[in-house]
Each structure stands twice: as C-alpha cells, then as structure tokens.
Design a protein around this motif. Sequence first.
Motif, PDB file in Angstrom:
ATOM      1  N   ASP A 106      -5.534 -89.601 -89.553  1.00 63.44           N
ATOM      2  CA  ASP A 106      -4.463 -88.838 -90.203  1.00 63.44           C
ATOM      3  C   ASP A 106      -3.149 -88.916 -89.430  1.00 63.44           C
ATOM      4  N   ALA A 107      -3.230 -89.134 -88.118  1.00 67.94           N
ATOM      5  CA  ALA A 107      -2.021 -89.259 -87.310  1.00 67.94           C
ATOM      6  C   ALA A 107      -1.304 -90.588 -87.559  1.00 67.94           C
ATOM      7  N   THR A 108      -2.026 -91.567 -88.141  1.00 71.61           N
ATOM      8  CA  THR A 108      -1.414 -92.888 -88.364  1.00 71.61           C
ATOM      9  C   THR A 108      -1.056 -93.158 -89.816  1.00 71.61           C
ATOM     10  N   THR A 109      -1.568 -92.336 -90.747  1.00 69.45           N
ATOM     11  CA  THR A 109      -1.321 -92.608 -92.161  1.00 69.45           C
ATOM     12  C   THR A 109      -1.326 -91.310 -92.959  1.00 69.45           C
ATOM     13  N   ASP A 110      -0.646 -91.334 -94.077  1.00 74.96           N
ATOM     14  CA  ASP A 110      -0.705 -90.186 -94.986  1.00 74.96           C
ATOM     15  C   ASP A 110      -1.540 -90.526 -96.219  1.00 74.96           C
ATOM     16  N   ASN A 111      -2.191 -91.695 -96.186  1.00 78.72           N
ATOM     17  CA  ASN A 111      -3.004 -92.124 -97.323  1.00 78.72           C
ATOM     18  C   ASN A 111      -4.330 -92.678 -96.791  1.00 78.72           C
ATOM     19  N   ARG A 112      -5.323 -91.818 -96.730  1.00 76.22           N
ATOM     20  CA  ARG A 112      -6.628 -92.239 -96.210  1.00 76.22           C
ATOM     21  C   ARG A 112      -7.245 -93.362 -97.037  1.00 76.22           C
ATOM     22  N   SER A 113      -7.119 -93.280 -98.350  1.00 78.97           N
ATOM     23  CA  SER A 113      -7.716 -94.305 -99.211  1.00 78.97           C
ATOM     24  C   SER A 113      -7.132 -95.676 -98.906  1.00 78.97           C
ATOM     25  N   ALA A 114      -5.813 -95.746 -98.772  1.00 79.24           N
ATOM     26  CA  ALA A 114      -5.173 -97.023 -98.465  1.00 79.24           C
ATOM     27  C   ALA A 114      -5.614 -97.526 -97.087  1.00 79.24           C
ATOM     28  N   PHE A 115      -5.746 -96.617 -96.138  1.00 82.89           N
ATOM     29  CA  PHE A 115      -6.190 -96.975 -94.787  1.00 82.89           C
ATOM     30  C   PHE A 115      -7.560 -97.629 -94.827  1.00 82.89           C
ATOM     31  N   PHE A 116      -8.515 -96.974 -95.502  1.00 87.54           N
ATOM     32  CA  PHE A 116      -9.878 -97.513 -95.549  1.00 87.54           C
ATOM     33  C   PHE A 116      -9.964 -98.780 -96.395  1.00 87.54           C
ATOM     34  N   THR A 117      -9.165 -98.863 -97.446  1.00 87.08           N
ATOM     35  CA  THR A 117      -9.144-100.073 -98.271  1.00 87.08           C
ATOM     36  C   THR A 117      -8.667-101.265 -97.456  1.00 87.08           C
ATOM     37  N   GLU A 118      -7.575-101.085 -96.712  1.00 82.84           N
ATOM     38  CA  GLU A 118      -7.045-102.168 -95.884  1.00 82.84           C
ATOM     39  C   GLU A 118      -8.044-102.563 -94.798  1.00 82.84           C
ATOM     40  N   LEU A 119      -8.649-101.570 -94.169  1.00 82.59           N
ATOM     41  CA  LEU A 119      -9.635-101.840 -93.128  1.00 82.59           C
ATOM     42  C   LEU A 119     -10.835-102.611 -93.686  1.00 82.59           C
ATOM     43  N   ALA A 120     -11.311-102.208 -94.855  1.00 87.21           N
ATOM     44  CA  ALA A 120     -12.451-102.886 -95.487  1.00 87.21           C
ATOM     45  C   ALA A 120     -12.085-104.334 -95.829  1.00 87.21           C
ATOM     46  N   ARG A 121     -10.901-104.554 -96.376  1.00 80.05           N
ATOM     47  CA  ARG A 121     -10.480-105.925 -96.708  1.00 80.05           C
ATOM     48  C   ARG A 121     -10.420-106.804 -95.478  1.00 80.05           C
ATOM     49  N   GLU A 122      -9.863-106.273 -94.392  1.00 80.86           N
ATOM     50  CA  GLU A 122      -9.771-107.045 -93.149  1.00 80.86           C
ATOM     51  C   GLU A 122     -11.157-107.402 -92.637  1.00 80.86           C
ATOM     52  N   ARG A 123     -12.050-106.440 -92.645  1.00 80.50           N
ATOM     53  CA  ARG A 123     -13.403-106.673 -92.147  1.00 80.50           C
ATOM     54  C   ARG A 123     -14.157-107.674 -93.020  1.00 80.50           C
ATOM     55  N   LEU A 124     -14.033-107.534 -94.336  1.00 73.61           N
ATOM     56  CA  LEU A 124     -14.734-108.453 -95.239  1.00 73.61           C
ATOM     57  C   LEU A 124     -14.177-109.864 -95.177  1.00 73.61           C
ATOM     58  N   ALA A 125     -12.900-110.000 -94.865  1.00 70.27           N
ATOM     59  CA  ALA A 125     -12.300-111.328 -94.742  1.00 70.27           C
ATOM     60  C   ALA A 125     -12.856-112.080 -93.538  1.00 70.27           C
ATOM     61  N   GLN A 126     -13.400-111.357 -92.573  1.00 69.44           N
ATOM     62  CA  GLN A 126     -13.965-111.975 -91.366  1.00 69.44           C
ATOM     63  C   GLN A 126     -15.368-112.509 -91.606  1.00 69.44           C
ATOM     64  N   THR A 127     -16.012-112.097 -92.686  1.00 69.24           N
ATOM     65  CA  THR A 127     -17.396-112.526 -92.922  1.00 69.24           C
ATOM     66  C   THR A 127     -17.471-113.838 -93.642  1.00 69.24           C
TER      67      THR A 127
END
Length: 127
Positions: A106-127
Amino acid sequence: MPKTVYKDTRLYPVVLHREGDVWGYHNPDFGGGGAATYVDALAQAQDLLDSAIGAYSEGGEEPPLPTEPDDIDADGGKVAWLPVIISNAAERVAITLPKSLLSQIDATTDNRSAFFTELARERLAQT
C-alpha cells in the motif's frame, strides 16, 4: 461510464505435424512450437492461444479473427480447432497476506489489483 464487458468463444486453427520424435504445432496468427507427444502439442498450442488472445483482451484490443479454413496451408499436417474465450471481464479473487506485507504494498501503490496484475505478468513471462 461503465465498462462494456464482452465474452465470446472462437475456434482457432492449429496445424499439427510429426517430425521424427517431435510433434510440431503452428497457428497462422500466433506461431507455434514443438512437443514430445501429440497431447502435449495440443496442450501447448492451447496455452499459446490463450496467452496471445489474453494479451489482446487485457490491452483493450480486439484479437484477430481466426484464420478461415480455406486460407490454412496444412502442408501435410492435420488441422485441429481449439476454443479460446475472448473476454475483457475481470474476476474478483480473495487472497490472504501478512499485514506487514500489505502495508508495504500500500505504501507503493494506490491500486492493489494493478500491482498484483503487473507482478503476475512479470512472473509468468519468466516461465
């Protein structure tokens, strides 16, 4: 103005062919690859299509229509038609996180959904 939500199922062609010990698969619009078995080739082709179409939908773009049957060059292979759901619908999920981690997020973003979506995309791109 509310977002217009759409959902459609389309059948996309995949050409399958065997080359020695490898089953190749290819979609005219999104490319292809190879697998050890016919079933694995179909599964990987489905994953390829789902990922490619998902990227269009998430970006707000209309994915290309499936190639017409008369325009497919099977070149001795077999054509399979795989279903893909075209949708821009979001789905609400519940997750459990430590409060300290949630506070840091929450200290880094005001949109949790966008945060987790971006994180998931980055992680899945590594597989």
